[in-house]
Design a protein around this motif. Sequence first.
Motif, PDB file in Angstrom:
ATOM      1  N   PHE A 152       0.704  -1.150   0.073  1.00  0.00           N
ATOM      2  CA  PHE A 152       0.052  -0.079  -0.029  1.00  0.00           C
ATOM      3  C   PHE A 152       0.694   1.129   0.127  1.00  0.00           C
ATOM      4  CE2 PHE A 152      -2.841  -3.040   2.673  1.00  0.00           C
ATOM      5  CZ  PHE A 152      -3.693  -3.298   1.418  1.00  0.00           C
ATOM      6  N   VAL A 153       2.267   0.978   0.115  1.00  0.00           N
ATOM      7  CA  VAL A 153       3.146   2.125  -0.018  1.00  0.00           C
ATOM      8  C   VAL A 153       3.769   2.329  -1.066  1.00  0.00           C
ATOM      9  CG1 VAL A 153       5.284   3.062   1.325  1.00  0.00           C
ATOM     10  CG2 VAL A 153       3.728   1.838   2.672  1.00  0.00           C
ATOM     11  N   LYS A 154       4.167   1.340  -1.788  1.00  0.00           N
ATOM     12  CA  LYS A 154       4.958   1.506  -2.995  1.00  0.00           C
ATOM     13  C   LYS A 154       4.404   2.508  -4.177  1.00  0.00           C
ATOM     14  CE  LYS A 154       3.522  -2.682  -5.344  1.00  0.00           C
ATOM     15  NZ  LYS A 154       3.777  -4.119  -6.259  1.00  0.00           N
ATOM     16  N   ASP A 155       3.221   2.588  -4.391  1.00  0.00           N
ATOM     17  CA  ASP A 155       2.240   3.197  -5.370  1.00  0.00           C
ATOM     18  C   ASP A 155       1.445   4.515  -4.827  1.00  0.00           C
ATOM     19  OD1 ASP A 155       3.240   1.577  -7.413  1.00  0.00           O
ATOM     20  OD2 ASP A 155       1.563   0.012  -7.170  1.00  0.00           O
ATOM     21  N   ILE A 156       1.751   4.901  -3.583  1.00  0.00           N
ATOM     22  CA  ILE A 156       1.167   5.992  -3.328  1.00  0.00           C
ATOM     23  C   ILE A 156       1.494   7.338  -3.794  1.00  0.00           C
ATOM     24  CG2 ILE A 156       0.640   5.181  -0.893  1.00  0.00           C
ATOM     25  CD1 ILE A 156       2.934   6.758   0.284  1.00  0.00           C
ATOM     26  N   GLU A 192      10.640   3.986   0.192  1.00  0.00           N
ATOM     27  CA  GLU A 192      11.643   3.950  -0.838  1.00  0.00           C
ATOM     28  C   GLU A 192      11.974   5.367  -1.233  1.00  0.00           C
ATOM     29  OE1 GLU A 192      11.559   0.773  -3.551  1.00  0.00           O
ATOM     30  OE2 GLU A 192      11.727  -0.628  -1.843  1.00  0.00           O
ATOM     31  N   THR A 193      11.080   6.393  -1.352  1.00  0.00           N
ATOM     32  CA  THR A 193      11.171   7.354  -2.069  1.00  0.00           C
ATOM     33  C   THR A 193      10.875   8.629  -1.050  1.00  0.00           C
ATOM     34  OG1 THR A 193       8.816   7.606  -2.866  1.00  0.00           O
ATOM     35  CG2 THR A 193      10.544   6.311  -4.218  1.00  0.00           C
ATOM     36  N   GLU A 194      11.256   9.717  -1.748  1.00  0.00           N
ATOM     37  CA  GLU A 194      10.793  11.101  -0.919  1.00  0.00           C
ATOM     38  C   GLU A 194       9.411  11.550  -1.075  1.00  0.00           C
ATOM     39  OE1 GLU A 194      12.633  12.936   1.104  1.00  0.00           O
ATOM     40  OE2 GLU A 194      14.510  12.435   0.708  1.00  0.00           O
ATOM     41  N   GLN A 200       9.916   2.735   7.715  1.00  0.00           N
ATOM     42  CA  GLN A 200      11.034   1.959   7.924  1.00  0.00           C
ATOM     43  C   GLN A 200      11.152   1.407   6.369  1.00  0.00           C
ATOM     44  OE1 GLN A 200       9.235  -1.758  10.242  1.00  0.00           O
ATOM     45  NE2 GLN A 200      11.263  -2.850   8.872  1.00  0.00           N
ATOM     46  N   GLY A 201      12.260   1.292   5.732  1.00  0.00           N
ATOM     47  CA  GLY A 201      12.446   1.088   4.491  1.00  0.00           C
ATOM     48  C   GLY A 201      13.871   1.435   3.945  1.00  0.00           C
ATOM     49  N   SER A 230      17.339   2.958   5.312  1.00  0.00           N
ATOM     50  CA  SER A 230      18.423   1.818   5.611  1.00  0.00           C
ATOM     51  C   SER A 230      17.743   0.737   5.016  1.00  0.00           C
ATOM     52  CB  SER A 230      19.087   1.933   6.815  1.00  0.00           C
ATOM     53  OG  SER A 230      19.840   0.824   6.826  1.00  0.00           O
ATOM     54  N   ARG A 231      18.592  -0.279   4.372  1.00  0.00           N
ATOM     55  CA  ARG A 231      17.995  -1.529   4.085  1.00  0.00           C
ATOM     56  C   ARG A 231      18.476  -2.288   5.365  1.00  0.00           C
ATOM     57  NH1 ARG A 231      19.432  -3.860  -0.588  1.00  0.00           N
ATOM     58  NH2 ARG A 231      19.882  -1.883  -1.711  1.00  0.00           N
ATOM     59  N   PRO A 232      18.002  -3.637   5.448  1.00  0.00           N
ATOM     60  CA  PRO A 232      18.437  -4.171   6.668  1.00  0.00           C
ATOM     61  C   PRO A 232      19.706  -4.558   6.650  1.00  0.00           C
ATOM     62  CG  PRO A 232      16.478  -5.105   5.468  1.00  0.00           C
ATOM     63  CD  PRO A 232      16.767  -4.061   4.648  1.00  0.00           C
ATOM     64  N   VAL A 233      20.517  -4.583   7.691  1.00  0.00           N
ATOM     65  CA  VAL A 233      22.003  -4.586   7.712  1.00  0.00           C
ATOM     66  C   VAL A 233      22.593  -5.671   8.657  1.00  0.00           C
ATOM     67  CG1 VAL A 233      22.442  -2.339   6.657  1.00  0.00           C
ATOM     68  CG2 VAL A 233      21.961  -2.546   9.087  1.00  0.00           C
TER      69      VAL A 233
END
Length: 593
Positions: free
Chosen positions: A511-515, A546-548, A563-564, A568-571
């Motif tokens: 639900f976040v990637k295409d907002i 992932e985006t501003e 988080q995303g 930071s990616r998972p490290v």
Amino acid sequence: MFGTLCALDPEPYKFSEREIESMSYLAKFLGHAFELQKMTANLQLKSAALESTANAVAITDRQGQVQWVNPAFTRMTGYTLGEATNQKISAIMEQHDLLLTHQYWEGEAPSRRKDGSLYHLETKITPVQNEDGEITHFISVQEDVTERKLSEAKLHYLAHFDPLTELPNRVRFRESLTEELLHAKQQDQQLALMFLDLDRFKTINDTLGHSLGDQLLRLVAMRIRECARSQDLVSRITGDGFTVIMPNVAGLAEVEEIATKIAEGINEPFTVEGYELFISTSIGISLYPENGPDAESLLRFADTAMYYAKETGRDSYCIYSDEMSLHNMLEVETALRRVLERDELTLHYQPKVDIHTGEIYGMEALLRWFHPTLGFVPPDVFIPLAEEIGMIGKLGEWVLHTACEQNRRWQEQGLPPLRCAVNLSVGQFQYTNLVETVRQVLLDTQLDGRWLELEVTESIIIQDTEKVIDMLLELKEFGIEISIDDFGTGYSSLRYLQRLPIDTLKIDRSFVKDIDSPEADEAAIARAVILLAHSLGLRVIAEGVETEVQLDFLRSENCDAIQGYLFSRPVPAEQFAELVRSQKRLPVRLDVI
């Protein structure tokens, strides 16, 4: 002397004082003469040794200017004593400060003779002191080690290069790949590795002979180098197997372009001893950092991709993907059953960031499995399999214990206390004594329950809602926070949200990637989830940011945290600790009123 004269004289002890003084003087004079004679003989012996030694010897003054050289020096360098006098020994000048501290020095360096020819010498320099301990001279002993250096260079070449093609061999290839990987990590660059295997080369060898086959291999090596970029490193690591290390690639398109160029170049006919030969190659490609962090992983994955190219028709290239290693699920299952005893699991941690302060306030522990031959096995492959074969309880307990122990260790190291989230699966609720397991883990790791968060999905809730609610209430008694992960993707009834002892809702990444898309409905769903959660007094965190543009939308809707990859990616644990120590923050937008 005096005693002898006394013994011979008929009247002993009748010498006058003057006679006794003269005899004493004469005795001392003769003593000095004897000492000088011995010293002269000693010096002649040492001089003869220096004159006849095979090593070049030069004596210099304190400033490094030559005062004397032996014949071997003249034979080695071509310079006579007259030509060398008052010239300076370069090694003494380079190490002058060190030598003045009364230290012996030795080293190797190339030099040139009087005729300009190059040779390699080993030099040993010793300071010479006077009676007062002051350095007055230096003695330089030089040995011509040119033959030894040439032998060493030849041995090094034979150990690191293929004599047939003059390409680096397997040993040098591994060294180069390790070096280039280190540089890629330091410079945050992408690297590609190609593994090439000639198709049906054995047929040519068996039909036309190994001599002709060797000539063909030399021509193939030349053609690969011509097709590769100037900065690429081409090696021969097996009989008809070659590798190409491509440092600092601009992207996958550049890698595919070079792979196509090499494949087409090898397809062009070769002429060897009057024969027109046609051959092709299968190419496997792996990428850093996508396919692994080390040389072994990249080589193994490139090899896997190469065999995949052969199996799918030859004369082509394939880029490694997880499916190439995971098509045999029986192999995955066998490996999974021994994953704990072989210590192949690790945890990566992804920061959770407060959207208003920009600070890291927690993290999510994410399970990673890297198998020696299968490579990186995605969680969505092995987690369902673990549930199917009844291993999910053991894996879940390992994750819970490892995450809690790591969190407590961070606190002991002085990092600020942060809440660590651990995902729970359906199997952990159904087949394990979850409450007792959590209680025991907190006891064993000595972690305060308030620094642990458990994430459950809607699919868990609908299995047996009443039982789940009871278990979550028991877990809350330890001070643990509860959150619902991937909210909106399941089918739970909203009326249960008021009864569930939860603290946080997580907006699913879908639900976040295409907002940020104007025609998408995801923005409306995300907005509704935030409003619903706040109306119930719950905190809201959006994952997969992932985006501003996505961040600005979530800020405008008053989402609490994210988080995303934008932050930071998972490290691994060490990198996460560095993120916290460096106090990395999410930029905070200041609204002007």
